[in-house]
Design a protein around this motif. Sequence first.
Motif, PDB file in Angstrom:
ATOM      1  N   LYS A  69       0.830  -1.205   0.000  1.00  0.00           N
ATOM      2  CA  LYS A  69       0.000   0.000   0.000  1.00  0.00           C
ATOM      3  C   LYS A  69       0.866   1.258   0.000  1.00  0.00           C
ATOM      4  CE  LYS A  69      -4.200  -1.311   2.481  1.00  0.00           C
ATOM      5  NZ  LYS A  69      -4.981  -0.979   3.673  1.00  0.00           N
ATOM      6  N   ASP A  70       2.172   1.090  -0.053  1.00  0.00           N
ATOM      7  CA  ASP A  70       3.060   2.253  -0.057  1.00  0.00           C
ATOM      8  C   ASP A  70       3.108   2.854  -1.455  1.00  0.00           C
ATOM      9  OD1 ASP A  70       4.784   4.247   0.726  1.00  0.00           O
ATOM     10  OD2 ASP A  70       6.572   2.976   0.696  1.00  0.00           O
ATOM     11  N   VAL A  71       1.959   3.396  -1.846  1.00  0.00           N
ATOM     12  CA  VAL A  71       1.825   4.083  -3.124  1.00  0.00           C
ATOM     13  C   VAL A  71       1.232   5.464  -2.852  1.00  0.00           C
ATOM     14  CG1 VAL A  71       1.467   1.954  -4.429  1.00  0.00           C
ATOM     15  CG2 VAL A  71      -0.507   3.206  -3.571  1.00  0.00           C
ATOM     16  N   ILE A  72       1.426   6.340  -3.787  1.00  0.00           N
ATOM     17  CA  ILE A  72       0.730   7.626  -3.752  1.00  0.00           C
ATOM     18  C   ILE A  72      -0.449   7.436  -4.697  1.00  0.00           C
ATOM     19  CG2 ILE A  72       0.862  10.086  -4.242  1.00  0.00           C
ATOM     20  CD1 ILE A  72       3.946   9.816  -3.735  1.00  0.00           C
ATOM     21  N   PHE A  73      -1.642   7.297  -4.121  1.00  0.00           N
ATOM     22  CA  PHE A  73      -2.812   6.943  -4.916  1.00  0.00           C
ATOM     23  C   PHE A  73      -3.052   8.011  -5.977  1.00  0.00           C
ATOM     24  CE2 PHE A  73      -7.084   5.792  -6.030  1.00  0.00           C
ATOM     25  CZ  PHE A  73      -7.122   4.419  -5.827  1.00  0.00           C
ATOM     26  N   LEU A 104      -5.573   5.333   2.100  1.00  0.00           N
ATOM     27  CA  LEU A 104      -5.915   3.911   2.196  1.00  0.00           C
ATOM     28  C   LEU A 104      -5.855   3.451   3.645  1.00  0.00           C
ATOM     29  CD1 LEU A 104      -3.920   2.629  -0.925  1.00  0.00           C
ATOM     30  CD2 LEU A 104      -6.264   3.500  -0.817  1.00  0.00           C
ATOM     31  N   GLY A 105      -6.347   4.301   4.509  1.00  0.00           N
ATOM     32  CA  GLY A 105      -6.340   4.044   5.949  1.00  0.00           C
ATOM     33  C   GLY A 105      -6.118   5.347   6.689  1.00  0.00           C
ATOM     34  N   SER A 106      -5.689   5.248   7.929  1.00  0.00           N
ATOM     35  CA  SER A 106      -5.513   6.472   8.717  1.00  0.00           C
ATOM     36  C   SER A 106      -4.078   6.655   9.203  1.00  0.00           C
ATOM     37  CB  SER A 106      -6.476   6.457   9.908  1.00  0.00           C
ATOM     38  OG  SER A 106      -6.235   5.303  10.706  1.00  0.00           O
ATOM     39  N   THR A 107      -3.127   6.009   8.528  1.00  0.00           N
ATOM     40  CA  THR A 107      -1.738   6.170   8.943  1.00  0.00           C
ATOM     41  C   THR A 107      -0.913   6.769   7.819  1.00  0.00           C
ATOM     42  OG1 THR A 107      -1.193   3.916   8.275  1.00  0.00           O
ATOM     43  CG2 THR A 107      -1.813   4.239  10.575  1.00  0.00           C
ATOM     44  N   LEU A 108       0.136   7.468   8.228  1.00  0.00           N
ATOM     45  CA  LEU A 108       1.093   8.039   7.276  1.00  0.00           C
ATOM     46  C   LEU A 108       2.468   7.948   7.926  1.00  0.00           C
ATOM     47  CD1 LEU A 108       1.596   9.470   4.569  1.00  0.00           C
ATOM     48  CD2 LEU A 108       1.209  11.638   5.739  1.00  0.00           C
ATOM     49  N   ARG A 109       3.234   6.956   7.520  1.00  0.00           N
ATOM     50  CA  ARG A 109       4.562   6.734   8.082  1.00  0.00           C
ATOM     51  C   ARG A 109       5.573   7.694   7.454  1.00  0.00           C
ATOM     52  NH1 ARG A 109       3.523   2.458   5.622  1.00  0.00           N
ATOM     53  NH2 ARG A 109       5.621   2.184   4.798  1.00  0.00           N
ATOM     54  N   GLU A 110       6.541   8.120   8.258  1.00  0.00           N
ATOM     55  CA  GLU A 110       7.565   9.049   7.772  1.00  0.00           C
ATOM     56  C   GLU A 110       8.366   8.475   6.604  1.00  0.00           C
ATOM     57  OE1 GLU A 110       9.781  11.382  10.856  1.00  0.00           O
ATOM     58  OE2 GLU A 110       8.495  10.215  12.214  1.00  0.00           O
ATOM     59  N   GLU A 111       8.532   7.151   6.583  1.00  0.00           N
ATOM     60  CA  GLU A 111       9.321   6.532   5.515  1.00  0.00           C
ATOM     61  C   GLU A 111       8.503   6.237   4.258  1.00  0.00           C
ATOM     62  OE1 GLU A 111       7.880   3.539   8.460  1.00  0.00           O
ATOM     63  OE2 GLU A 111       9.087   5.338   8.662  1.00  0.00           O
ATOM     64  N   SER A 112       7.200   6.527   4.287  1.00  0.00           N
ATOM     65  CA  SER A 112       6.346   6.243   3.129  1.00  0.00           C
ATOM     66  C   SER A 112       6.663   7.179   1.957  1.00  0.00           C
ATOM     67  CB  SER A 112       4.873   6.362   3.509  1.00  0.00           C
ATOM     68  OG  SER A 112       4.522   7.722   3.700  1.00  0.00           O
ATOM     69  N   LYS A 113       6.343   6.705   0.758  1.00  0.00           N
ATOM     70  CA  LYS A 113       6.547   7.512  -0.447  1.00  0.00           C
ATOM     71  C   LYS A 113       5.774   8.825  -0.373  1.00  0.00           C
ATOM     72  CE  LYS A 113       7.346   3.545  -3.417  1.00  0.00           C
ATOM     73  NZ  LYS A 113       6.816   2.661  -4.450  1.00  0.00           N
ATOM     74  N   LEU A 114       4.532   8.753   0.128  1.00  0.00           N
ATOM     75  CA  LEU A 114       3.696   9.957   0.207  1.00  0.00           C
ATOM     76  C   LEU A 114       4.305  10.985   1.158  1.00  0.00           C
ATOM     77  CD1 LEU A 114       1.199  11.619  -0.401  1.00  0.00           C
ATOM     78  CD2 LEU A 114      -0.063  10.217   1.253  1.00  0.00           C
ATOM     79  N   PHE A 115       4.682  10.560   2.343  1.00  0.00           N
ATOM     80  CA  PHE A 115       5.273  11.487   3.315  1.00  0.00           C
ATOM     81  C   PHE A 115       6.532  12.122   2.737  1.00  0.00           C
ATOM     82  CE2 PHE A 115       7.454  13.013   7.025  1.00  0.00           C
ATOM     83  CZ  PHE A 115       6.451  13.344   7.927  1.00  0.00           C
ATOM     84  N   GLN A 116       7.392  11.309   2.141  1.00  0.00           N
ATOM     85  CA  GLN A 116       8.649  11.814   1.583  1.00  0.00           C
ATOM     86  C   GLN A 116       8.405  12.828   0.456  1.00  0.00           C
ATOM     87  OE1 GLN A 116      11.789  11.245   2.811  1.00  0.00           O
ATOM     88  NE2 GLN A 116      10.620  10.309   4.472  1.00  0.00           N
ATOM     89  N   LYS A 117       7.401  12.570  -0.353  1.00  0.00           N
ATOM     90  CA  LYS A 117       7.109  13.484  -1.459  1.00  0.00           C
ATOM     91  C   LYS A 117       6.550  14.807  -0.931  1.00  0.00           C
ATOM     92  CE  LYS A 117       6.290  13.455  -6.187  1.00  0.00           C
ATOM     93  NZ  LYS A 117       6.213  12.602  -7.341  1.00  0.00           N
ATOM     94  N   ILE A 118       5.676  14.733   0.073  1.00  0.00           N
ATOM     95  CA  ILE A 118       5.133  15.954   0.696  1.00  0.00           C
ATOM     96  C   ILE A 118       6.269  16.807   1.244  1.00  0.00           C
ATOM     97  CG2 ILE A 118       3.823  16.816   2.675  1.00  0.00           C
ATOM     98  CD1 ILE A 118       1.924  14.355   2.227  1.00  0.00           C
ATOM     99  N   VAL A 119       7.170  16.195   1.981  1.00  0.00           N
ATOM    100  CA  VAL A 119       8.300  16.914   2.575  1.00  0.00           C
ATOM    101  C   VAL A 119       9.220  17.453   1.479  1.00  0.00           C
ATOM    102  CG1 VAL A 119      10.367  16.661   4.014  1.00  0.00           C
ATOM    103  CG2 VAL A 119       8.184  15.686   4.771  1.00  0.00           C
ATOM    104  N   GLY A 120       9.485  16.641   0.469  1.00  0.00           N
ATOM    105  CA  GLY A 120      10.360  17.058  -0.626  1.00  0.00           C
ATOM    106  C   GLY A 120       9.844  18.276  -1.376  1.00  0.00           C
ATOM    107  N   TYR A 121       8.541  18.368  -1.543  1.00  0.00           N
ATOM    108  CA  TYR A 121       7.923  19.492  -2.252  1.00  0.00           C
ATOM    109  C   TYR A 121       7.496  20.609  -1.314  1.00  0.00           C
ATOM    110  CZ  TYR A 121       7.650  17.434  -6.908  1.00  0.00           C
ATOM    111  OH  TYR A 121       7.953  16.932  -8.146  1.00  0.00           O
TER     112      TYR A 121
END
Length: 180
Positions: A69-73, A104-121
């Motif tokens: 599930k470690d995708v950016i939907f 896809l749930g209620s969690t967002l881990r710091e190492e996830s692709k989504l979290f990293q992309k948010i921080v990167g941008y």
Amino acid sequence: HAKSLNYLKKRGVTYEDILYWKIGFCFDGEYKDRVVFPSFNSNGDLNYFIGRTITGDKFAKFKQPQASKDVIFNELYIDFDNDITLVEGIFDAIKAGHNAIPMLGSTLREESKLFQKIVGYDTTIYMALDPDAKKIESEIIRKLINYGIEVYKIDIQPYKDAGETTKEEFQKRKACARLM
């Protein structure tokens, strides 16, 4: 398929939403009697999907592939240079608008692709998790703020999730979101 179109219409999904989200339907097989919401990575390749029953099966409402599930939907459609709304599920994202991502749930881990992309941008985030996920939502907000991300909280109560609102109601609530 008339049953699936009626189901989607009852959920407030428009014909335009069906085209934008590329919603499909399975007539047979493992995902029989389910509307299917595909997700595409930044290259346009299918990277995940969700199948939602239209028959009222309470034990298996959502069926997902045995894949990470470690995708950016629907990353293909997301503009990280503009604010993004984070929600739990696909119907929440449909109501939240085009630059919304279901986690896809209620969690967002710091190492996830989504979290990293948010921080990167350094993307501004609007959070609209279900009221029953307050503790988890607070933790996600704290993590994002620790990385210097501007975060706003959208209050969706008395609704149990963003998917119960209308698109117009959601946008009104987003306009009144609190800076955290």
